[in-house]
Design a protein around this motif. Structure first.
Motif, short mmCIF file in Angstrom:
data_model
loop_
_atom_site.label_atom_id
_atom_site.label_comp_id
_atom_site.label_asym_id
_atom_site.label_seq_id
_atom_site.Cartn_x
_atom_site.Cartn_y
_atom_site.Cartn_z
N VAL A 148 0.87 -1.17 0.00
CA VAL A 148 0.00 0.00 0.00
C VAL A 148 0.91 1.22 0.00
O VAL A 148 1.78 1.36 0.86
N THR A 149 0.70 2.11 -0.97
CA THR A 149 1.56 3.28 -1.08
C THR A 149 1.30 4.26 0.05
O THR A 149 0.23 4.28 0.66
N LYS A 150 2.27 5.11 0.31
CA LYS A 150 2.13 6.14 1.34
C LYS A 150 0.98 7.08 1.01
O LYS A 150 0.21 7.47 1.89
N ASP A 151 0.84 7.44 -0.26
CA ASP A 151 -0.27 8.32 -0.66
C ASP A 151 -1.63 7.68 -0.35
O ASP A 151 -2.54 8.36 0.13
N THR A 152 -1.74 6.40 -0.62
CA THR A 152 -2.99 5.69 -0.32
C THR A 152 -3.24 5.65 1.18
O THR A 152 -4.36 5.90 1.64
N LEU A 153 -2.19 5.37 1.95
CA LEU A 153 -2.34 5.33 3.40
C LEU A 153 -2.73 6.70 3.95
O LEU A 153 -3.60 6.80 4.82
N ASP A 154 -2.11 7.75 3.44
CA ASP A 154 -2.43 9.11 3.89
C ASP A 154 -3.88 9.46 3.56
O ASP A 154 -4.60 10.02 4.39
N ALA A 155 -4.29 9.12 2.34
CA ALA A 155 -5.65 9.44 1.91
C ALA A 155 -6.68 8.66 2.73
O ALA A 155 -7.67 9.23 3.21
N THR A 156 -6.44 7.37 2.91
CA THR A 156 -7.41 6.57 3.64
C THR A 156 -7.43 6.91 5.13
O THR A 156 -8.46 6.73 5.78
N LYS A 157 -6.33 7.43 5.65
CA LYS A 157 -6.33 7.89 7.05
C LYS A 157 -7.32 9.05 7.21
O LYS A 157 -8.11 9.08 8.16
N LEU A 158 -7.27 10.00 6.29
CA LEU A 158 -8.19 11.14 6.35
C LEU A 158 -9.64 10.68 6.14
O LEU A 158 -10.55 11.14 6.85
N ILE A 159 -9.84 9.79 5.19
CA ILE A 159 -11.19 9.28 4.93
C ILE A 159 -11.70 8.51 6.15
O ILE A 159 -12.86 8.65 6.54
N SER A 160 -10.83 7.74 6.77
CA SER A 160 -11.20 6.98 7.96
C SER A 160 -11.63 7.91 9.09
O SER A 160 -12.62 7.66 9.78
N GLU A 161 -10.90 9.00 9.29
CA GLU A 161 -11.26 9.97 10.32
C GLU A 161 -12.63 10.58 10.04
O GLU A 161 -13.44 10.75 10.95
#
Length: 180
Positions: A148-161
């Motif tokens: 999982v790319t860093k960009d995907t992790l960063d994006a999904t972290k915000l979406i998760s919040e």
């Protein structure tokens, strides 16, 4: 059934992700209740009575999937109804002058939603379902042990919040009713 019930009461977004996973699991086992019994239900450390109830739950899901013609892909109407409820709540929250934190959180992820919806097939679904699809996609990547790319992790972290906040608002609305 036991996990679904708990998640539905505590976090509607987690419930929906869990139910989507159950739909895929049922498909992976070819909608065969005997295989579901062997590979899933028999693994529960529960009484025979509880296992019977779990089996009936899976049987009802299988029947709904067949009746709704989603044996290969798609989501049960009961799960679509959750998306509709969340979308309705989202619209009420976004239009309320009392929910500035919610609105700010939503606008923080809006560029991500726009980006995801620009992908093939993304524009045909609503914003809440787009967010849920992103989280489900991450879940599937992790289950498959894919990178999982860093960009995907960063994006999904915000979406998760954001989804966590929406789930809290959903629970509050169900338990107390929100004054919007």
């Amino acid at each position: 059934m036991l996990i679904a019930r708990g998640k539905k009461n505590e976090n509607i977004a987690e419930y929906l992700l869990y139910m989507w996973q159950i739909e895929d699991l049922i498909r992976a086992l070819n909608l065969d209740i005997e295989r579901i019994q062997t590979y899933i239900i028999d693994g529960y450390y529960q009484t025979d009575e509880v296992k019977h109830d779990i089996r009936e739950w899976y049987e009802s899901l299988i029947e709904m999937m067949k009746r709704e013609d989603i044996t290969e892909h798609g989501h049960l109407q009961l799960n679509k109804n959750v998306i509709i409820e969340l979308t309705d709540l989202h619209n009420r929250l976004i239009n309320s002058h009392r929910e500035s934190f919610y609105t700010m959180t939503y606008y923080k992820i809006l560029p991500l939603i726009v980006e995801l919806r620009a992908k093939p097939g993304g524009s045909a679904i609503g914003e809440i379902e787009t967010c849920m699809n992103a989280m489900y996609g991450l879940l599937m990547l992790r289950l498959q042990k894919k990178e999982v790319t860093k960009d995907t992790l960063d994006a999904t972290k915000l979406i998760s919040e954001y989804l966590r906040l929406l789930a809290v608002k959903y629970k509050q609305d169900k338990e107390e009713g929100l004054d919007l």
